[in-house]
Design an enzyme around this catalytic site. Sequence first.
Site, PDB file in Angstrom:
ATOM      1  N   TRP A  40      20.240  59.135 -18.091  1.00  0.00           N
ATOM      2  CA  TRP A  40      21.557  59.730 -17.870  1.00  0.00           C
ATOM      3  C   TRP A  40      22.642  58.644 -17.766  1.00  0.00           C
ATOM      4  CZ3 TRP A  40      23.807  64.070 -18.617  1.00  0.00           C
ATOM      5  CH2 TRP A  40      24.886  64.513 -17.858  1.00  0.00           C
ATOM      6  N   SER A  48      25.141  53.814  -8.483  1.00  0.00           N
ATOM      7  CA  SER A  48      25.497  55.110  -9.042  1.00  0.00           C
ATOM      8  C   SER A  48      27.018  55.332  -9.013  1.00  0.00           C
ATOM      9  CB  SER A  48      24.727  56.191  -8.277  1.00  0.00           C
ATOM     10  OG  SER A  48      24.552  57.320  -9.080  1.00  0.00           O
ATOM     11  N   LYS A  96      29.950  52.505  -9.932  1.00  0.00           N
ATOM     12  CA  LYS A  96      31.226  52.594 -10.669  1.00  0.00           C
ATOM     13  C   LYS A  96      32.306  52.002  -9.755  1.00  0.00           C
ATOM     14  CE  LYS A  96      29.712  57.328 -12.037  1.00  0.00           C
ATOM     15  NZ  LYS A  96      28.684  57.125 -12.993  1.00  0.00           N
ATOM     16  N   HIS A 154      16.382  56.388 -11.203  1.00  0.00           N
ATOM     17  CA  HIS A 154      17.738  56.123 -10.703  1.00  0.00           C
ATOM     18  C   HIS A 154      17.680  55.852  -9.193  1.00  0.00           C
ATOM     19  CE1 HIS A 154      22.084  56.718 -10.815  1.00  0.00           C
ATOM     20  NE2 HIS A 154      21.980  57.506  -9.761  1.00  0.00           N
TER      21      HIS A 154
END
Length: 434
Positions: free
Chosen positions: A362, A271, A275, A412
């Site tokens: 998302w 998540s 990144k 997720h």
Amino acid sequence: MPFFQFKKIAIVVCSLSFFSSIQGGAMSQVPKANEDEALVVMSPLPDPLARADGSLITDAKDWPEQRARWMKLIAEHEYGFAPSEKADVRWELVEEGLMNENKTKRQQFVVHIKTQAASIDVDLAFFTPNRSGKPKGTFLGLNFQGNHTVDSAPELRIPKGWVGNDAKIGVTENRASEMGRGSQDRRWPIAEITERGYAVATAYYGDLDPDYDDGFKNGVHSLFPNHVASAEHRDRWGSIAGWAWGLSRLMDVLLQQPSVDADRVAVIGHSRLGKTSLWAGATDPRFSLVFVNNSGCGGAALERRNFGETVARINTSFPHWFCPKFKDYNQNEAAMPFDQHTIVACIAPRPVYIASATKDLWADPKGEYLGGWYASPVYKLLGYSGLPSETPPAADISVGDRIGYHNRTGAHDILSFDWQQFMNFADRHWKYLK
Ligand code: GCU
């Protein structure tokens, strides 16, 4: 429902409504995210092999210069430059013991990161197989809620600094407690990892930089007060660059441990921390493998695909994650001088694995796949292969050579299934290293 569970839910609900009330105004100006593939319009992507003058690189020997050009652009426009000055990094072993029916050895270090201006302490938990010989390799990743949440071992230390219940809000109190012990163990299958012969190290991301917008003052930013992002310096590091820099400092410490093979340390993250692992993998070539899980916008997903979270939404909800200059691309992704595939390409020729989850719209699973696909020509130029086709694979199938990818069925998260694919990938690539 037990009282503590009720209390936990109540805190989250209050936090979320507080969050929406403070963000509501700004967020209502931002167009709603699209989650319909039929409505995707993607403007042309920069070619990772194209020089500034438009000519194409056709020789591997020209890649390092091209890579340096991308890295500078990406730092300047998205994550922000980390300071060039060094910090002093020291560590002390504060606890060690056995767990997982004595099959896993646990060591806990306190890492002191210091400059003339300030110092911060980071708890690093390190788990290795309890057998003779070096582990096959080490996975290093940050966790979201404290080292005590990755396993139920009572010795694991609870963070002393900021732990927000919902990191988006900027709650400055420490909400970590015994209640959370072991609560994230599904994300950290330590027994499984060490039984496969790997070591795993983790630290709490808030120890490096508390996850709220404080004008880039606390955490790692406090170590370099002359290098803080401002209206005049819109290209200085945000939190993601801070967490990535912190991963490199933890790497400094791991490299001093006798059980760590310097050629076999991977960076991993999920998540916002996916990144972070992408950017840490690009900036620090000592990470010989890079795992980027459900990283979405600002991670492996292409920004020019208008699907899921957008640059404007992420910069509005999390104004501190990127450098202030990134806000120039709010609703203006086509003007970015690069896209996320160039970051993946900057890891080449080192292997990188991108993972999605089918329900995680998302984060744009297809955009995450394409972030790898459009980096593949660089791997090819360097004599390797990346992803096999422009079409993403069916759910739960792992594909690719030096760029790996799967789309796990479900939400997720980062789960045992993901780790299994990651360890298979590590088995495959680390085996052939010198
Ligand atoms: C939010 C955010 C994502 C991020 C995620 C997380 O959903 O919009 O960009 O990846 O939080 O880190 O948990």
